[in-house]
Motif scaffolding. Structure first.
Motif, mmCIF file in Angstrom:
data_model
loop_
_atom_site.group_PDB
_atom_site.id
_atom_site.type_symbol
_atom_site.label_atom_id
_atom_site.label_comp_id
_atom_site.label_asym_id
_atom_site.label_seq_id
_atom_site.Cartn_x
_atom_site.Cartn_y
_atom_site.Cartn_z
ATOM 1 N N ASP A 31 0.825 -1.218 0.000
ATOM 2 C CA ASP A 31 0.000 0.000 0.000
ATOM 3 C C ASP A 31 0.859 1.269 0.000
ATOM 4 O OD1 ASP A 31 -1.905 -1.843 0.204
ATOM 5 O OD2 ASP A 31 -2.640 -1.286 2.187
ATOM 6 N N VAL A 34 1.594 2.812 -3.269
ATOM 7 C CA VAL A 34 0.502 3.617 -3.845
ATOM 8 C C VAL A 34 0.537 5.026 -3.240
ATOM 9 C CG1 VAL A 34 -2.000 3.787 -4.117
ATOM 10 C CG2 VAL A 34 -0.888 1.547 -4.147
ATOM 11 N N TYR A 38 1.135 9.187 -4.808
ATOM 12 C CA TYR A 38 0.407 10.423 -4.469
ATOM 13 C C TYR A 38 1.372 11.482 -3.937
ATOM 14 C CZ TYR A 38 -4.269 8.390 -4.911
ATOM 15 O OH TYR A 38 -5.412 7.827 -5.397
ATOM 16 N N HIS A 89 -9.134 11.605 -6.207
ATOM 17 C CA HIS A 89 -8.792 10.181 -6.284
ATOM 18 C C HIS A 89 -8.277 9.617 -4.957
ATOM 19 C CE1 HIS A 89 -8.827 11.309 -10.600
ATOM 20 N NE2 HIS A 89 -9.460 10.171 -10.658
ATOM 21 N N SER A 91 -9.919 8.109 -2.865
ATOM 22 C CA SER A 91 -10.636 6.888 -2.487
ATOM 23 C C SER A 91 -9.757 5.641 -2.646
ATOM 24 C CB SER A 91 -11.900 6.728 -3.331
ATOM 25 O OG SER A 91 -11.562 6.719 -4.687
ATOM 26 N N PHE A 92 -8.662 5.761 -3.390
ATOM 27 C CA PHE A 92 -7.775 4.597 -3.569
ATOM 28 C C PHE A 92 -6.876 4.373 -2.350
ATOM 29 C CE2 PHE A 92 -7.949 6.117 -8.193
ATOM 30 C CZ PHE A 92 -9.100 5.387 -8.444
ATOM 31 N N HIS A 94 -6.442 4.150 1.877
ATOM 32 C CA HIS A 94 -7.113 3.988 3.155
ATOM 33 C C HIS A 94 -6.563 5.058 4.098
ATOM 34 C CE1 HIS A 94 -9.157 1.784 6.306
ATOM 35 N NE2 HIS A 94 -8.084 1.923 7.052
ATOM 36 N N ASP A 122 -14.205 12.575 -1.032
ATOM 37 C CA ASP A 122 -13.072 12.692 -1.963
ATOM 38 C C ASP A 122 -13.152 13.964 -2.795
ATOM 39 O OD1 ASP A 122 -11.947 10.273 -1.264
ATOM 40 O OD2 ASP A 122 -13.264 9.176 -2.597
#
Lengths: 475, 156
Positions: A31, A34, A38, A89, A91-92, A94, A122
């Motif tokens: 995670d 990801v 960002y 974005h 929401s991708f 947690h 979001d």
């Protein structure tokens, strides 16, 4: 204007970084990979601001029109990237969930009979909806959510830690307590002009927005207006700071009517004598001035033409006139104006400066207490005067008793602190002190981040402890 | 979901192109303060090259693989021809204008030539503004549409 706009934008970028940092702490590989994507995007947005911010510096000297326009465009591009690309974005990832303090704040202000929910969104917008009703209308299978209203407020994810902008949730709560609005227009010229359902719907939407603004303004005073203006400043040309839509009156009208209400009720939040912005008088005039400058920039460089639907100008003008007449009529009677004492607010700002949560306040006349104590001391040798001494001691203790602050006092002090302390300090850091390398720019952003985190924490702590203090003090 | 729509692609492309012009304007502003930033000058050089290429493809009337982006940029400019004229420029002369500015930027970058006059620099900044504003305005219109589709804004 451009410096304050830059600082507001940097604040949003920092809030996004903080959101991602907290998400990292809760996550593990894969995670984290990801989240790192960002982070790298946000870093690029931040870096893209280095050039315009350098041009806004005091030592840069004069800047001609083309350069200024490009700098402002860059600020808007950076905000749009943060809002429409990154925030949209989230929401991708947690990330955070709503804080208990946010509930304390809203429930403490409204004491709603029904449960309310606050959801992190979001989309960078504040909204209110009846969640059951929403699902009832969206599902492909029959669903009956029940008759009771399930109010849900939507808070943008990057505002989760920021009590200064929870004020806009108060506006959203206002939508749930509006008065039946149709009576206001039925027997007026404007009501008779608008016979179609669509026309009525537009009129109701505009009035509801104004009503919710006024509810928030009465509860929170200048803090709400400050929050509203900073919100629209960044959104800017979407579709224009001065445009009317079918759902919302134009921001300038909303600001003007709120200013008018504050003025009529002699509510203001003046700057201290030594404040950098003393020339503006008070916080509302300061933000209004920035808003007007921002509008002038748009009018001059950004707007091709103002689009208005044909029916709007006449109806809208009459609507505005009528609203000014009916300000008190459209807001619920149970909402009263908050008492904002100027001297007290300045003292609360002093407490934030000293890093003390402003949950309670002791308004004490020290001389009076010392004089009374002196008298008691003189009487100590006389046993006969024991009762009298006891009474005097009680009076002294009463003089020293701390009263819990209202949430409105806390938030107004927070906004005043931001204007009087945070803006000048960060103006110095970003626009006066030397920033001669990317590293120096990063360090400056880190310093700003510390300021933001400190103020957020103090205000959240203040809200929570003021609430507890209020319960024990039976306030 | 992640395949961009035509509108999104155009939006992104217009925004990037407009940003190149902004960077060039920042770089020229720096030049007036006797600072030379290669990265910013490169953005200006790229902007000019793309403009010239767009005009070349437009004139040929044939679009080869990989040339559509340049063609669409020039198409956008030709639909804003009047706005460009209002700014005092002529779209038909864009190859010559762009080449002149490109050479100036190359010269500043390579030779650190600080002899260009303030009016020459300001004229170059005006060039970048005039040829990038149609893209910026288009970006703003697209953003307005995106936001109106998302629901209520300014709900504060």
């Amino acid at each position: 204007m451009e410096k304050i706009l830059s600082l507001e934008l940097l604040e949003k970028i920092i809030r996004m970084e903080l959101f991602l940092e907290r998400a990292s702490l809760e996550s593990q590989e894969p995670d984290l990979r990801v989240i790192n994507v960002y982070k790298s995007v946000v870093e690029s947005i931040k870096k893209s601001l280095q050039y315009p911010l350098r041009k806004f510096r005091d030592d840069y000297g004069d800047m001609e029109e083309y350069e200024y326009r490009s700098c402002m465009k860059r600020l808007m591009d950076a905000f749009n990237s943060l809002d429409l690309v990154v925030h949209a974005h989230l929401s991708f990832i947690h990330g955070d969930w709503t804080l208990p303090e946010t509930y304390t704040f809203i429930k403490g202000l409204f004491r709603p009979e029904d449960e309310i929910s606050i959801v992190l969104s979001d989309t960078y917008m504040f909204e209110e909806a009846n969640l059951s009703e929403f699902f009832e209308s969206q599902l492909y299978i029959p669903y009956k959510g029940g008759d009771e209203r399930k109010t849900t407020l939507f808070l943008p994810k990057i505002e989760v830690m920021n009590p200064l902008n929870w004020t806009i949730l108060v506006h959203e709560m206002g939508h749930t307590m509006k008065k039946p609005l149709e009576d206001i227009f039925t027997h007026t010229e404007i009501g008779e002009m608008l016979v179609s359902d669509e026309g009525r719907r537009i009129l109701d939407s505009w009035t509801e927005e104004i009503c919710s603004d006024l509810i928030s303004l009465k509860i929170l005073g200048p803090a709400y207006l400050s929050s509203f203006i900073t919100f629209v400043l960044l959104l800017g040309s979407q579709p224009g700071l001065e445009n009317i839509t079918t759902s919302h009156p134009d921001p300038r009208f909303r600001i003007n009517i709120m200013k008018d209400v504050l003025e009529k009720n002699s509510i203001d939040l003046p700057f201290a004598q030594e404040s950098l912005f003393q020339e503006y008088g008070d916080i509302v005039n300061f933000y209004d001035h920035i808003f007007e400058e921002r509008c002038r920039f748009e009018q001059r460089y950004m707007i091709d033409e103002v689009k208005e639907e044909p029916m709007f100008p006449l109806v809208y003008q009459r609507f505005r006139d009528l609203i000014y007449e009916k300000v008190e009529e459209i807001t619920p009677e149970e909402i009263c104006y908050s008492d904002i004492e100027k001297d007290k607010t300045h003292n609360l700002v002093g407490m934030i400066k000293d890093k003390i949560p402003i949950s309670s306040y002791r308004e004490i006349d020290q001389k009076k207490v010392i004089d009374t104590l002196d008298k008691v001391e003189k009487d100590l040798d006389s046993i006969a005067k024991k009762d009298a001494i006891s009474k005097k001691m009680k009076r002294i203790l009463a003089m020293m008793k701390e009263e819990p602050n209202s949430f409105s006092e806390i938030i107004n002090a927070g906004w005043l602190y931001k204007c009087e302390i945070v803006y000048p300090k960060m103006t110095q850091v970003f626009f006066v002190d030397p920033i001669d390398s990317p590293k120096a720019f990063s360090d400056a952003v880190e310093e700003y981040k510390k300021e933001i985190v400190k103020l957020d924490e103090l205000l959240r702590k203040s809200i929570e402890t003021a609430h507890i203090h209020g319960i024990f003090g039976k306030r | 979901m992640f395949k961009s729509s035509k509108a999104t692609r155009e939006l992104q492309s217009n925004r990037s192109f407009s940003s190149l012009a902004d960077n060039a304007i920042f770089g020229l502003g720096d030049y007036l303060k006797e600072r030379i930033n290669d990265e910013l000058l490169d953005s200006g050089i790229e902007f000019c090259k793309e403009l010239r290429k767009g005009k070349e493809i437009w004139d040929k009337g044939q679009i080869k693989h990989g040339e559509l982006e340049y063609y669409e940029k020039y198409k956008m400019l030709s639909s804003s021809k009047d706005d460009i004229v209002k700014e005092g420029f002529n779209l038909d002369e864009v190859p010559e204008e762009a080449e002149k500015i490109e050479s100036m930027l190359e010269d500043i970058k390579r030779n650190k030539n600080l002899s260009y006059s303030e009016s020459e620099i300001k004229q170059a900044q005006h060039f970048f503004t005039a040829y990038s504003m149609p893209f910026w305005r288009d970006t703003m219109k697209t953003l307005e549409e995106i936001r109106s589709r998302k629901g209520l804004r300014l709900d504060g």
